[in-house]
Scaffold this motif. Structure first.
Motif, PDB file in Angstrom:
ATOM      1  N   PHE A 127      -4.138  -5.461  -2.595  1.00 28.90           N
ATOM      2  CA  PHE A 127      -3.907  -4.760  -1.340  1.00 28.90           C
ATOM      3  C   PHE A 127      -4.319  -5.666  -0.195  1.00 28.90           C
ATOM      4  CE2 PHE A 127      -4.437  -1.215  -4.301  1.00 28.90           C
ATOM      5  CZ  PHE A 127      -3.372  -0.408  -3.945  1.00 28.90           C
ATOM      6  N   SER A 128      -3.578  -5.623   0.892  1.00 32.13           N
ATOM      7  CA  SER A 128      -3.953  -6.408   2.067  1.00 32.13           C
ATOM      8  C   SER A 128      -3.602  -5.615   3.324  1.00 32.13           C
ATOM      9  CB  SER A 128      -3.236  -7.764   2.069  1.00 32.13           C
ATOM     10  OG  SER A 128      -1.838  -7.571   2.097  1.00 32.13           O
ATOM     11  N   GLY A 129      -4.160  -6.051   4.428  1.00 32.00           N
ATOM     12  CA  GLY A 129      -3.855  -5.455   5.718  1.00 32.00           C
ATOM     13  C   GLY A 129      -4.176  -3.980   5.789  1.00 32.00           C
ATOM     14  N   GLU A 130      -3.224  -3.222   6.300  1.00 30.21           N
ATOM     15  CA  GLU A 130      -3.366  -1.779   6.498  1.00 30.21           C
ATOM     16  C   GLU A 130      -3.617  -1.045   5.180  1.00 30.21           C
ATOM     17  OE1 GLU A 130      -3.595   1.119   9.340  1.00 30.21           O
ATOM     18  OE2 GLU A 130      -3.258  -0.977   9.845  1.00 30.21           O
ATOM     19  N   GLU A 131      -2.918  -1.477   4.116  1.00 30.46           N
ATOM     20  CA  GLU A 131      -3.108  -0.859   2.798  1.00 30.46           C
ATOM     21  C   GLU A 131      -4.545  -1.046   2.307  1.00 30.46           C
ATOM     22  OE1 GLU A 131       1.056  -1.256   0.358  1.00 30.46           O
ATOM     23  OE2 GLU A 131      -0.169  -3.054   0.551  1.00 30.46           O
ATOM     24  N   ARG A 132      -5.073  -2.248   2.475  1.00 32.04           N
ATOM     25  CA  ARG A 132      -6.436  -2.537   2.024  1.00 32.04           C
ATOM     26  C   ARG A 132      -7.438  -1.659   2.755  1.00 32.04           C
ATOM     27  NH1 ARG A 132      -8.164  -8.431   2.771  1.00 32.04           N
ATOM     28  NH2 ARG A 132      -8.495  -7.755   4.891  1.00 32.04           N
ATOM     29  N   LYS A 133      -7.263  -1.486   4.048  1.00 34.26           N
ATOM     30  CA  LYS A 133      -8.165  -0.641   4.841  1.00 34.26           C
ATOM     31  C   LYS A 133      -8.139   0.791   4.323  1.00 34.26           C
ATOM     32  CE  LYS A 133     -10.653   0.573   8.479  1.00 34.26           C
ATOM     33  NZ  LYS A 133     -11.784   1.314   7.978  1.00 34.26           N
ATOM     34  N   LYS A 134      -6.951   1.286   4.014  1.00 38.11           N
ATOM     35  CA  LYS A 134      -6.805   2.641   3.496  1.00 38.11           C
ATOM     36  C   LYS A 134      -7.546   2.793   2.161  1.00 38.11           C
ATOM     37  CE  LYS A 134      -3.045   5.958   2.764  1.00 38.11           C
ATOM     38  NZ  LYS A 134      -1.583   6.105   2.782  1.00 38.11           N
ATOM     39  N   ILE A 135      -7.383   1.817   1.265  1.00 43.98           N
ATOM     40  CA  ILE A 135      -8.049   1.844  -0.042  1.00 43.98           C
ATOM     41  C   ILE A 135      -9.561   1.759   0.126  1.00 43.98           C
ATOM     42  CG2 ILE A 135      -8.335   0.610  -2.240  1.00 43.98           C
ATOM     43  CD1 ILE A 135      -5.650   2.167  -1.906  1.00 43.98           C
ATOM     44  N   GLU A 136     -10.023   0.879   1.003  1.00 44.20           N
ATOM     45  CA  GLU A 136     -11.465   0.751   1.242  1.00 44.20           C
ATOM     46  C   GLU A 136     -12.056   2.047   1.773  1.00 44.20           C
ATOM     47  OE1 GLU A 136     -11.847  -2.599   3.854  1.00 44.20           O
ATOM     48  OE2 GLU A 136     -11.663  -4.029   2.215  1.00 44.20           O
ATOM     49  N   ASP A 137     -11.342   2.718   2.672  1.00 43.90           N
ATOM     50  CA  ASP A 137     -11.826   3.998   3.200  1.00 43.90           C
ATOM     51  C   ASP A 137     -11.975   5.030   2.088  1.00 43.90           C
ATOM     52  OD1 ASP A 137     -11.901   2.916   5.753  1.00 43.90           O
ATOM     53  OD2 ASP A 137     -10.038   3.863   6.415  1.00 43.90           O
ATOM     54  N   ILE A 138     -11.019   5.066   1.161  1.00 42.29           N
ATOM     55  CA  ILE A 138     -11.095   5.985   0.029  1.00 42.29           C
ATOM     56  C   ILE A 138     -12.313   5.653  -0.832  1.00 42.29           C
ATOM     57  CG2 ILE A 138      -9.969   6.680  -2.140  1.00 42.29           C
ATOM     58  CD1 ILE A 138      -7.263   6.210  -0.611  1.00 42.29           C
ATOM     59  N   ILE A 139     -12.514   4.383  -1.118  1.00 40.32           N
ATOM     60  CA  ILE A 139     -13.640   3.969  -1.957  1.00 40.32           C
ATOM     61  C   ILE A 139     -14.971   4.277  -1.278  1.00 40.32           C
ATOM     62  CG2 ILE A 139     -14.795   1.957  -2.975  1.00 40.32           C
ATOM     63  CD1 ILE A 139     -11.950   0.887  -3.610  1.00 40.32           C
ATOM     64  N   ILE A 140     -15.048   4.089   0.018  1.00 47.26           N
ATOM     65  CA  ILE A 140     -16.281   4.401   0.753  1.00 47.26           C
ATOM     66  C   ILE A 140     -16.603   5.888   0.663  1.00 47.26           C
ATOM     67  CG2 ILE A 140     -17.275   4.519   3.086  1.00 47.26           C
ATOM     68  CD1 ILE A 140     -15.844   1.764   3.565  1.00 47.26           C
ATOM     69  N   VAL A 141     -15.590   6.740   0.783  1.00 45.85           N
ATOM     70  CA  VAL A 141     -15.817   8.187   0.642  1.00 45.85           C
ATOM     71  C   VAL A 141     -16.284   8.504  -0.775  1.00 45.85           C
ATOM     72  CG1 VAL A 141     -14.711  10.462   0.616  1.00 45.85           C
ATOM     73  CG2 VAL A 141     -14.217   8.876   2.469  1.00 45.85           C
ATOM     74  N   LEU A 142     -15.656   7.891  -1.787  1.00 46.11           N
ATOM     75  CA  LEU A 142     -16.071   8.118  -3.170  1.00 46.11           C
ATOM     76  C   LEU A 142     -17.534   7.731  -3.383  1.00 46.11           C
ATOM     77  CD1 LEU A 142     -12.900   6.827  -5.071  1.00 46.11           C
ATOM     78  CD2 LEU A 142     -13.807   9.153  -5.161  1.00 46.11           C
ATOM     79  N   LEU A 143     -17.926   6.574  -2.870  1.00 50.67           N
ATOM     80  CA  LEU A 143     -19.317   6.119  -3.009  1.00 50.67           C
ATOM     81  C   LEU A 143     -20.296   7.060  -2.307  1.00 50.67           C
ATOM     82  CD1 LEU A 143     -18.800   2.284  -2.482  1.00 50.67           C
ATOM     83  CD2 LEU A 143     -19.450   3.438  -4.620  1.00 50.67           C
ATOM     84  N   LYS A 144     -19.916   7.503  -1.124  1.00 52.52           N
ATOM     85  CA  LYS A 144     -20.787   8.408  -0.358  1.00 52.52           C
ATOM     86  C   LYS A 144     -20.945   9.750  -1.074  1.00 52.52           C
ATOM     87  CE  LYS A 144     -21.541  10.316   4.190  1.00 52.52           C
ATOM     88  NZ  LYS A 144     -21.153  10.387   5.576  1.00 52.52           N
ATOM     89  N   GLU A 145     -19.844  10.301  -1.551  1.00 55.85           N
ATOM     90  CA  GLU A 145     -19.911  11.575  -2.269  1.00 55.85           C
ATOM     91  C   GLU A 145     -20.760  11.441  -3.533  1.00 55.85           C
ATOM     92  OE1 GLU A 145     -18.905  14.661  -1.518  1.00 55.85           O
ATOM     93  OE2 GLU A 145     -18.095  13.998   0.410  1.00 55.85           O
TER      94      GLU A 145
END
Length: 157
Positions: free
Chosen positions: A83-101
């Motif tokens: 993933f790169s660019g906009e897609e990578r940011k979207k994936i990272e945001d999902i992973i950050i929410v998963l880690l926080k939860e």
């Protein structure tokens, strides 16, 4: 999540970087190392998570492709999604929410994680489906249409 590293899975080397998702099956021997600082997230999927909510008739073929890592990795960079660019940011945001939860375990945290995991899987499926050659996709759809057309009088499953 950041940096660059080499990940070795059952003797096969993969050069991975920020934005890459790499698959491996249970029981694989693996190690990773890098010359610079890096960070990563391991997401372990147990088979019971692959419920009927995640696996549907529409995405079953792609799910099988994602989970059949041992067969896929015989081809260069197969078993890895970049993933790169906009897609990578979207994936990272999902992973950050998963880690926080996972770390906070607030009310209904498992439900939230299941839903975000479902979104992550869908994004990976979308990415892999875009990677399939259009000729192969056209052939597959033509075969499917012919099958349906020739079996209209039977129960299709």
């Amino acid at each position: 999540m950041s940096g660059h590293m080499t990940h070795v899975i059952d003797g096969q080397k993969y050069e991975v970087k920020h934005g890459d998702i790499l698959f491996m099956n249970y029981g694989c021997i693996h190690e990773f190392f890098g010359k610079e600082e890096y960070s990563y997230v391991n997401i372990l999927l147990s088979p019971d998570l692959m419920s009927e909510d995640i696996v549907t008739p529409a995405n079953a073929f792609s799910i099988i492709s994602l989970t059949n890592f041992n067969d896929m990795r015989n081809e260069a960079n197969f078993g890895m999604i970049r993933f790169s660019g906009e897609e990578r940011k979207k994936i990272e945001d999902i992973i950050i929410v998963l880690l926080k939860e996972y770390s906070e375990k607030r009310t209904a945290w498992k439900t939230v994680m299941e839903n975000y995991l479902n979104i992550l899987i869908v994004e990976m499926l979308r990415k892999t489906e875009r990677g399939i050659e259009s000729d192969e996709m056209n052939d597959m759809w033509c075969e499917l249409a012919e099958y349906i057309d020739s079996n209209l009088n039977t129960k299709l499953t």
